[in-house]
Design a protein around this motif. Sequence first.
Motif, short mmCIF file in Angstrom:
data_model
loop_
_atom_site.label_atom_id
_atom_site.label_comp_id
_atom_site.label_asym_id
_atom_site.label_seq_id
_atom_site.Cartn_x
_atom_site.Cartn_y
_atom_site.Cartn_z
N THR A 7 7.24 -19.66 11.47
CA THR A 7 6.00 -20.17 10.87
C THR A 7 5.96 -21.70 10.91
OG1 THR A 7 7.14 -19.91 8.75
CG2 THR A 7 5.50 -18.25 9.30
N PHE A 11 5.26 -19.72 4.87
CA PHE A 11 4.81 -18.94 3.72
C PHE A 11 5.29 -19.65 2.46
CE2 PHE A 11 5.31 -15.42 6.83
CZ PHE A 11 4.10 -14.78 6.64
N ARG A 55 2.35 -16.45 11.55
CA ARG A 55 1.04 -16.67 10.90
C ARG A 55 0.08 -17.09 12.03
NH1 ARG A 55 1.30 -20.08 5.72
NH2 ARG A 55 -0.53 -18.83 5.20
N SER A 56 -0.29 -18.39 12.11
CA SER A 56 -1.19 -18.77 13.21
C SER A 56 -0.41 -19.19 14.45
CB SER A 56 -2.10 -19.92 12.77
OG SER A 56 -2.92 -19.48 11.72
N ARG A 75 1.51 -10.26 13.03
CA ARG A 75 0.74 -11.43 12.63
C ARG A 75 0.36 -11.17 11.16
NH1 ARG A 75 -2.44 -15.24 10.38
NH2 ARG A 75 -4.36 -15.67 11.48
N ALA A 76 0.95 -11.96 10.25
CA ALA A 76 0.62 -11.80 8.83
C ALA A 76 -0.76 -12.40 8.61
CB ALA A 76 1.66 -12.51 7.97
N GLY A 77 -1.78 -11.58 8.70
CA GLY A 77 -3.17 -12.03 8.61
C GLY A 77 -4.04 -11.07 9.40
N ASN A 102 -5.72 -10.39 3.13
CA ASN A 102 -6.28 -11.67 2.68
C ASN A 102 -7.80 -11.61 2.52
OD1 ASN A 102 -7.21 -11.68 5.28
ND2 ASN A 102 -5.71 -13.15 6.04
N GLN A 275 -5.76 -19.12 2.30
CA GLN A 275 -4.76 -19.98 1.63
C GLN A 275 -4.78 -19.76 0.13
OE1 GLN A 275 -2.61 -21.53 3.43
NE2 GLN A 275 -3.68 -21.16 5.34
N ASN A 280 -1.04 -14.93 0.66
CA ASN A 280 0.22 -15.30 1.30
C ASN A 280 1.30 -14.24 1.04
OD1 ASN A 280 2.58 -17.67 1.38
ND2 ASN A 280 0.72 -18.11 2.53
N GLY A 284 2.58 -11.42 3.86
CA GLY A 284 3.98 -11.53 4.27
C GLY A 284 4.75 -10.25 3.99
#
Length: 306
Positions: A7, A11, A55-56, A75-77, A102, A275, A280, A284
Motif C-alpha cells: 500500500t 491502511f 488499495r489504489s 483490491r481492498a475497495g 466502503n 477515506q 478502511n 482491509g
Amino acid sequence: MKVLVATEKPFAKIAVDGIRKEIEAAGYELVLLEKYTDKAQLLDAVKDANAIIIRSDIIDAEVLDAAKELKIVVRAGAGYDNVDLASATAHDVCVMNTPGQNSNAVAELALGMMVYAVRNFYNGTSGTELMGKKLGIHAYGNVGRNVARVAKGFGMEVYAYDAFCPKEVIEKDGVKALDSAAELYKTCQFVSLHIPATAETKNSINYALLKDMPKGAMLVNTARKEVINEAELIKLMEDRADFKYITDIMPAANAEFVEKFAGRYFSTPKKMGAQTAEANINAGIAAAQQIVGFLKDGCEKFRVNK
Ligand code: NAD
C-alpha cells in the motif's frame, strides 16, 4: 503462504491489525510494504508473495511477471481499474475486489457534497434545500443503493438507472427505475454518478447527456474522472451558467474548472470517498478473509476476472 499488503497509501493501523489477525489465524505469514516510493520496491516485494492486498496500487503486467508465486490479488475497495485484469488472467492469478465495504462512506460524502454545494459552499449567503428535489442515481450498485437510502432521509424524490440491475430490485427500495441514462438526466435536477470506469463508460458523460438536465442542474461525481468527457463538460458549463459540477475525483483540467466556474465547481483535493476509519477497516479485513477463503477453500465469490 505469504500474504503481502502493498500500500503506497497505508491502511490505518487498526485495519492492519485486523488483517494480521485473519492472516495469522489461518497459519499464513503477513508481510507489509507500506508507503513505498518506487515501483522497484513493489517488484522486489512481490517476488515470493502468494497473495497481495492492495488499495489504489497499480498491478500491471510487469508486477505480475515479477510475482512468480502469486495466486490472488485483492483490491481492498470497489473500483479495480488499477489492476490489469487481462494480464492477471494470463498469469492465472485471481483478482477480487471487496464490494460494499466502503459504500456507506462514499454515499455520505456524495450527500455531504450536495448539501455543501446547495448552501453555496458555506459562503454566508442564502442557499436552497434538497427536500423535494429529484435525484437521479446513475448506476444502482452498492454505492448507488446507499445514496438512495440517505437521499430518501433528506426527503428527495429518488430515481435510478442501471444497465444491468433489474428494475424490480430498484423499485423494491422505493426508487423509481428509469429505462435509460438519457431519461434519468432529463428527469433529475441532481444526478449522482456511480458507474464503474470501463471501456463502455469512459467519456460517456458528455454534452448530449448533460444538456437536457433541468434548470439548476448539479452533477455529483464520486465514481471516476475517466467517465467524464471533460472537454464537453467544460463546453456545457460555458453554455449553461446554472450548471454545477461537484466531484471527489479531481479532473485533469482542474485549473481550468477553477478559473472558469467559480461558485459552480468543487473538487476534493484528493479522492476522499472511502477515506473513513470504518471503510478502511471493513475493506482491509474483508480482503484478508477473501484471501483465506480462496487459499483454503477455493472460494471465488468476489472474483472479477472470471
Ligand atoms: P458496484 O459494482 O457495486 O456497482 C456498479 C453498478 O454499475 C452496478 O450495479 C452495475 O450494474 C452498474 N453499471 C455498470 N456499467 C453500467 C453502465 N454502462 N450503465 C449503467 N450502469 C452500469 O460498485 P460500487 O461499489 O457501487 O462503486 C461504483 C463506482 O464508484 C466504482 O466502480 C468506483 O469507480 C467508484 N468508487 C469511488 C470511491 C471513492 O473513493 N470516491 C469509492 C468506492 C467506489
